[in-house]
Enzyme design. Sequence first.
Site, mmCIF file in Angstrom:
data_model
loop_
_atom_site.group_PDB
_atom_site.id
_atom_site.type_symbol
_atom_site.label_atom_id
_atom_site.label_comp_id
_atom_site.label_asym_id
_atom_site.label_seq_id
_atom_site.Cartn_x
_atom_site.Cartn_y
_atom_site.Cartn_z
ATOM 1 C CE LYS A 1 -21.119 -19.770 -14.622
ATOM 2 N NZ LYS A 1 -22.051 -20.645 -15.341
ATOM 3 C CE1 TYR B 1 -3.953 1.849 -0.211
ATOM 4 C CE2 TYR B 1 -3.439 2.741 1.963
ATOM 5 C CZ TYR B 1 -4.210 2.752 0.815
ATOM 6 O OH TYR B 1 -5.230 3.651 0.694
#
Length: 750
Positions: free
Chosen positions: A92, A37
């Site tokens: 899925k 970060y």
Amino acid sequence: MSLDEDSLDYHRENPPGKIEIRTTKSTSTQRDLSLAYSPGVAAPCLEIDADENEAYTYTAKGNLVGVVSNGSAVLGLGDIGAQASKPVMEGKGVLFKRFADIDVFDIELDHDDVDAFVESVAAMEPTFGGVNLEDIGAPDCFRIEERLRERMDVPVFHDDQHGTAIISGAALLNATEIAGKDLETLSVTFAGAGAAALATARFFVSLGVRKENITMVDIDGILTTARAEADDLDPYSREFARDVPDGELEDAMVDADVFVGLSVGGIVSAEMVQSMAEEPILFAMANPNPEIDYETAKTARDDTVIMATGRSDYPNQVNNVLGFPFIFRGALDVRAAEINEAMKVAAAEAIADLAKKDVPDAVRKAYGEQPLQFGSEYIIPKPLDPRVLFEVAPAVARAAMESGAARAELDPEAYVERLEARLGKSREMMRTVFNKAKSDPKRLALAEGGNEKIIRAAAQIEEREIAQPVLIGDEDEIKTTVANLGLEFQPEVVDPSAGDYGEYTDALYERRQRKGVTRTEAVDLIRDSNYFASVMVDQGDADAMLTGLTNHYPSALRPPLQVIGTAPDTDYAAGVYMLTFKNRVVFLADTTVNQDPDEEVLAEITRHTADLARRFNVEPRAALLSYSDFGSVDNEGTRKPRQAAERLREDPSVDFPVDGEMQADTAVVEELLEGSYEFTDLDEPANVLVLPNLEAGNICYKLLQRLGGAEAIGPMLVGMGEPVHVLQRDDEVTDIVNLAAVATVDAQDE
């Protein structure tokens, strides 16, 4: 407990749902966080700002698919809305990850307006490498896909349409071949005119079916030009209107070669099947209940029907999971701008071709040892077949490159290696051995040549050009088995009971005459395939041998030890397993041969195992294990590995780091080596682990395999005078092929 109750428990178990996000880089230090970060993340941001394509280099975009739905047409549930569809979309994502190692964000949009839906998805293009549209009602699904394909520069794929089309298309290719029919002359009847039916009909045309030979039926009857002119059909179904008289499904099925059901259950009768053409093909894909049940359809035509359904409890399940994960895998890996018709056709053809190949034992076990062999009850592969990834993704990638949809080029052979690495470290390691084996195949004697698994393995060994297999056994029985298995394989067979092998008898007698074997006994022994194969290798008529699939390990090892013996300057053989984890490989010895080795045997085992590691391109670092760390406990048991390590360190010919005795965690945890034991000769964690006795070795490898998630390859026999490997009795064809490759590489080194 019912399936519904089980499912509710499954989904609510902590943590709720089925997916989570995991980091792929280390975040254990302050510097790691600075790189992940602020402030370090600014560098890749600036690179992408300068060139948007760098997003594929510095972010996960290239392996990230958005599964997007509004929940307006959830399979079996209908229009349940965006929020209620989330478990399906998570599911899925599970399939994408499980079968093709593709990461997914599931996106449920509360939009029933096409414009709003399109704008929302198009705005997310910077996030994803591809978009899978899911469970969107017709005709909106057509409009949404068309507009997003025009707007977006990443693949957009509506699986409810194209997935079903591709898998049923693969089934059609094989069914017509079995039935002896020609695609161009097929008469095809569709029950249903929704998204899946229309997409499947279009795809059948791409495969070679004539559009004028397709009759489509919806709830109001046959799609005719009269209905189209009366504005009774939407613009999409109008495409398949025919200039024929009005009629119902039963009329449309008369003399049809193929029935494709994508409608509702129970609408087809036995009489309707009997009205079809000879050798009819039925794809009854309504779920959960097909248009006609399997038994009724089969009985209607004396079992001449080739039948597929959407159910897993009958042969030939048309399951979309055979398609979408692997199609996206290939598309993502070439950074395709779209999934075009050429890529879909390539996927269908690859799936169809795979059904003609020998099925792995693991797949057979997963499906209850069904006789999975190309024919009317096996026209498409099973979803759990791991080879689908290696067949479909490369075919799709190749079609993308050839059709101009790709924005990156791939070397086909290197690409398969990358795909194998995604499924586990063991495949990556074995690829190294396979490539070496193929460079100079050797003659491999398979002592149990009449065994079905051995025959299937031999066919794969020859096809992959790993070795030149020689089956030892009854020639007539072997050739009958080959024919029954449907293998296109002409094996070399040597039958010990059929020929005159006096020179082999002489060789065996010479070897064993001072071990209590008479000439008469030698004549009898040579007809034993294990002794025969051992003499064959000893005499140079074969370069290596495999045995053990039908015998206990000691019984199988005895003949090669008696005939071939150990290598020069070697007194002991040993069994080694290669255990692979996600990011680590270790070689574990001895797991099969020496019950209570002394320091001399332990040192010898370590040398042989280090040599084996190098055949896999692994530079060995050896640790001799105990329950003691460097003298913390001093007794006879701990002194043996300690003295073996000292013996090896003092040997100038040993060119790899070795230390011990040490505990297992000391050997494999870098912080322990560098912290508490900075004096050790190991500067990195060990990858050759030598156990103090057979009991420990056997227990250790089985625990690591069963509880530690390790994949095991072996046991590989080291220290023999010629390349010999002894299989385990429950080994699968894959294990046999793996050891055949190892044996060939051994023979090359010899």
